[in-house]
Design an enzyme around this catalytic site. Structure first.
Site, PDB file in Angstrom:
ATOM      1  N   ASN A 146      -3.189  19.512  -1.305  1.00 42.66           N
ATOM      2  CA  ASN A 146      -4.224  18.825  -0.547  1.00 42.66           C
ATOM      3  C   ASN A 146      -3.926  18.759   0.950  1.00 42.66           C
ATOM      4  OD1 ASN A 146      -6.706  17.153  -0.777  1.00 42.66           O
ATOM      5  ND2 ASN A 146      -5.382  15.603   0.118  1.00 42.66           N
ATOM      6  N   SER A 159      -7.133   5.529   3.478  1.00 47.78           N
ATOM      7  CA  SER A 159      -7.074   4.666   2.295  1.00 47.78           C
ATOM      8  C   SER A 159      -7.402   3.229   2.674  1.00 47.78           C
ATOM      9  CB  SER A 159      -5.681   4.726   1.658  1.00 47.78           C
ATOM     10  OG  SER A 159      -5.525   5.898   0.901  1.00 47.78           O
ATOM     11  N   LYS A 173       0.850  -1.188   0.000  1.00 47.43           N
ATOM     12  CA  LYS A 173       0.000   0.000   0.000  1.00 47.43           C
ATOM     13  C   LYS A 173       0.879   1.228   0.000  1.00 47.43           C
ATOM     14  CE  LYS A 173      -4.066   1.942   0.250  1.00 47.43           C
ATOM     15  NZ  LYS A 173      -3.594   2.816  -0.855  1.00 47.43           N
ATOM     16  N   GLY A 219      -2.989   8.059  -4.424  1.00 43.06           N
ATOM     17  CA  GLY A 219      -2.406   9.264  -4.993  1.00 43.06           C
ATOM     18  C   GLY A 219      -1.256   9.776  -4.150  1.00 43.06           C
ATOM     19  N   ASP A 220      -0.506  10.698  -4.710  1.00 41.60           N
ATOM     20  CA  ASP A 220       0.585  11.385  -4.021  1.00 41.60           C
ATOM     21  C   ASP A 220       0.767  12.693  -4.791  1.00 41.60           C
ATOM     22  OD1 ASP A 220       3.510  12.054  -3.277  1.00 41.60           O
ATOM     23  OD2 ASP A 220       3.129  10.341  -1.991  1.00 41.60           O
ATOM     24  N   LYS A 246       5.159   3.434   8.401  1.00 42.01           N
ATOM     25  CA  LYS A 246       3.955   4.261   8.516  1.00 42.01           C
ATOM     26  C   LYS A 246       2.698   3.392   8.507  1.00 42.01           C
ATOM     27  CE  LYS A 246       3.771   7.816   5.797  1.00 42.01           C
ATOM     28  NZ  LYS A 246       3.565   8.694   4.618  1.00 42.01           N
ATOM     29  N   LYS A 294       5.392   1.831  -3.001  1.00 39.65           N
ATOM     30  CA  LYS A 294       5.324   3.190  -3.542  1.00 39.65           C
ATOM     31  C   LYS A 294       5.573   3.100  -5.039  1.00 39.65           C
ATOM     32  CE  LYS A 294       4.686   7.428  -1.947  1.00 39.65           C
ATOM     33  NZ  LYS A 294       3.693   7.811  -0.925  1.00 39.65           N
ATOM     34  N   GLN A 301       7.121   3.917   3.996  1.00 42.57           N
ATOM     35  CA  GLN A 301       5.732   3.468   3.988  1.00 42.57           C
ATOM     36  C   GLN A 301       5.538   2.190   4.797  1.00 42.57           C
ATOM     37  OE1 GLN A 301       3.750   5.573   1.763  1.00 42.57           O
ATOM     38  NE2 GLN A 301       2.075   4.868   3.040  1.00 42.57           N
ATOM     39  N   THR A 304      -4.991  13.324   5.304  1.00 40.21           N
ATOM     40  CA  THR A 304      -3.604  13.564   5.702  1.00 40.21           C
ATOM     41  C   THR A 304      -3.487  14.891   6.446  1.00 40.21           C
ATOM     42  OG1 THR A 304      -2.867  12.352   3.744  1.00 40.21           O
ATOM     43  CG2 THR A 304      -1.221  13.636   4.927  1.00 40.21           C
TER      44      THR A 304
END
Length: 450
Positions: A243, A382, A93, A168-169, A117, A129, A114, A212
């Site tokens: 965002n 997510s 993820k 998304g990023d 996290k 990622k 990630q 976030t």
């Protein structure tokens, strides 16, 4: 018997030898490794299993070309990546980033972060990622659609709802996710929760857009509470205006703080009356304009162009939220913040503070919330979107927001407890690294040498 430090140092030397050209990745590895020495002293079986060397090597790296046709009919070629780092606790993820700076080192750096996290959220999601060096800026909707369709044509071979679930990023928002999802559905002939950050009409989750930004504020709230403080009457600066920044500003205002500055790559604005979130949303989400145009709506605000002698971190404030990009806040910036009396810093972007900056904050007694803990709200929601997709349900905004708050509170408590247990009380960098690592380590150990 090998000590924890000897083992960690030996693995890091191997990592440097094999990845010496990947500076960003080595930065992320070094930051985590420094925290884990006492873990290996306490659990020597992880040394025997060589667990750290296994963890630092991605399970899979996919690199591919992305050919697409621009509006002039000319063929363009970009490079795509997906790094599937660890599936020990769940499917891979992590977000997709479309930005000219994207390369394998940056994707590995983000993917390694990630792992920890995602572990900290307490949800069953592994680390991954991806992205491309494609630049969405200045492209038409049709060009972006054609690029996304070409990108997904290859990526679709490697992802799935129970295998790898991208999100998304930077450079990948609702528009891009829509094009990517449409192509995946077309290719695979299935309607699954394979991407998160989807639109509400086709499986998205309420609160995902805000997650976030809200999450980093909820984490900062827990840091302040630990010192008997809150947001009321405090001033804040938030770098970025995308965002994460927009919704961090919105939540800070609702909890009693006043955000006086935010930025984009062209510079920063200072508004003594407090940044107007509605104006910011209009400029950035609707018009996709530069932040200097904020002055057209609020002429009393001030704009400072980006340059070597200008930094948003020189603005006086009680709280700082770096929410733009990696390594945006260095040791000189940290000293400027400390000199201006900042009491807490919470990272909304992925590793926006350099290791030297973090040392300045710790030495000065500033409360510091590291990215892998403080900005986990996005991936947490997510994962909640994945749950809703699996159940064919849609939860209310309030339900998701309440779950997000509880998750961020839990992340803080777990990181603080781990730091205390391993003799680093108050150091949430150490606490987050250890708490995130232990869950993954236990799963890897249980599953054997795979």
């Amino acid at each position: 018997m090998t000590s924890g430090k000897q083992y960690v140092d030996s693995v890091f030397e191997k990592v440097k030898a094999q990845n010496g050209h990947e500076a960003e990745f080595l930065q992320a590895v070094e930051e985590v490794f420094d925290s884990l020495v006492p873990v290996f002293d306490k659990y020597p079986k992880y040394i025997e299993e060589n667990l750290l060397e296994r963890l630092v090597e991605p399970e899979r790296i996919v690199s591919f070309r992305v050919p697409w046709v621009d509006d002039k009919g000319q063929v363009q070629v970009n490079r795509g990546f997906r790094v599937q780092f660890s599936s020990a606790i769940g499917p891979y993820k992590g977000g997709l980033r479309f930005h000219p700076s994207v390369n394998q080192s940056i994707i590995k750096f983000l993917g390694f972060e990630q792992i920890f996290k995602n572990s900290l959220t307490g949800l069953p999601i592994g680390g991954g990622k991806g992205g491309s060096n494609f630049d969405p800026k200045g492209k038409s909707d049709n060009e972006i659609m054609r690029f996304c369709q070409s990108f997904m044509t290859e990526l679709s071979k490697h992802i799935g709802a129970d295998t790898d679930v991208p999100a998304g990023d930077i450079g990948v928002g609702g528009r891009e996710i829509g094009y990517l999802y449409g192509q995946y559905k077309r290719l695979r002939n299935e309607y699954t929760g394979v991407l998160t950050g989807k639109g509400l009409t086709y499986g998205g989750s309420l609160t995902r857009t805000e997650a976030t930004g809200y999450g980093v504020v909820y984490f900062a709230e827990q840091m302040l509470k630990s010192k008997g403080e809150d947001f009321n009457g405090k001033t804040a600066i938030v770098s970025g205006s995308g965002n994460v920044a927009i919704y961090a500003i919105q939540k800070l205002h609702s909890l009693g703080a006043k955000v006086v500055a935010c930025s984009d790559s062209s510079g920063y604005i200072y508004d003594e009356e407090g940044i107007n979130v509605d104006t910011l949303k209009q400029l950035k989400e609707v018009e996709r304009a530069r932040i200097v145009q904020y002055l057209e709506h609020h002429p009393n605000a001030h704009f400072t162009p980006a340059g070597p002698d200008s930094s948003i971190w020189t603005v006086k404030a009680d709280l700082a939220f770096p929410c733009a990009t990696q390594n945006e806040l260095n040791d000189a910036d940290a000293r400027a913040l400390v000199g201006n009396g900042v009491i807490a810093v919470a990272e909304g972007a992925n590793m926006p503070s350099t290791l030297e900056a973090i040392e300045v904050f710790h030495a000065s007694g500033v409360l510091f919330g590291p990215a892998k803990a403080a900005n986990a709200g996005g991936v947490a929601v997510s994962a909640l979107e994945m749950s809703q997709n699996s159940q064919r349900l849609a939860w209310s905004f309030e339900e998701v927001d309440a779950k997000l708050y509880d998750i961020m509170k839990g992340i803080y408590e777990n990181a603080a407890a781990a730091a205390k247990e391993f003799d680093a009380e108050g150091n949430l960098v150490v606490g987050a690294n250890i708490a995130g690592f232990l869950k993954v380590a236990e799963a890897m150990s249980a599953q054997g040498i795979v």
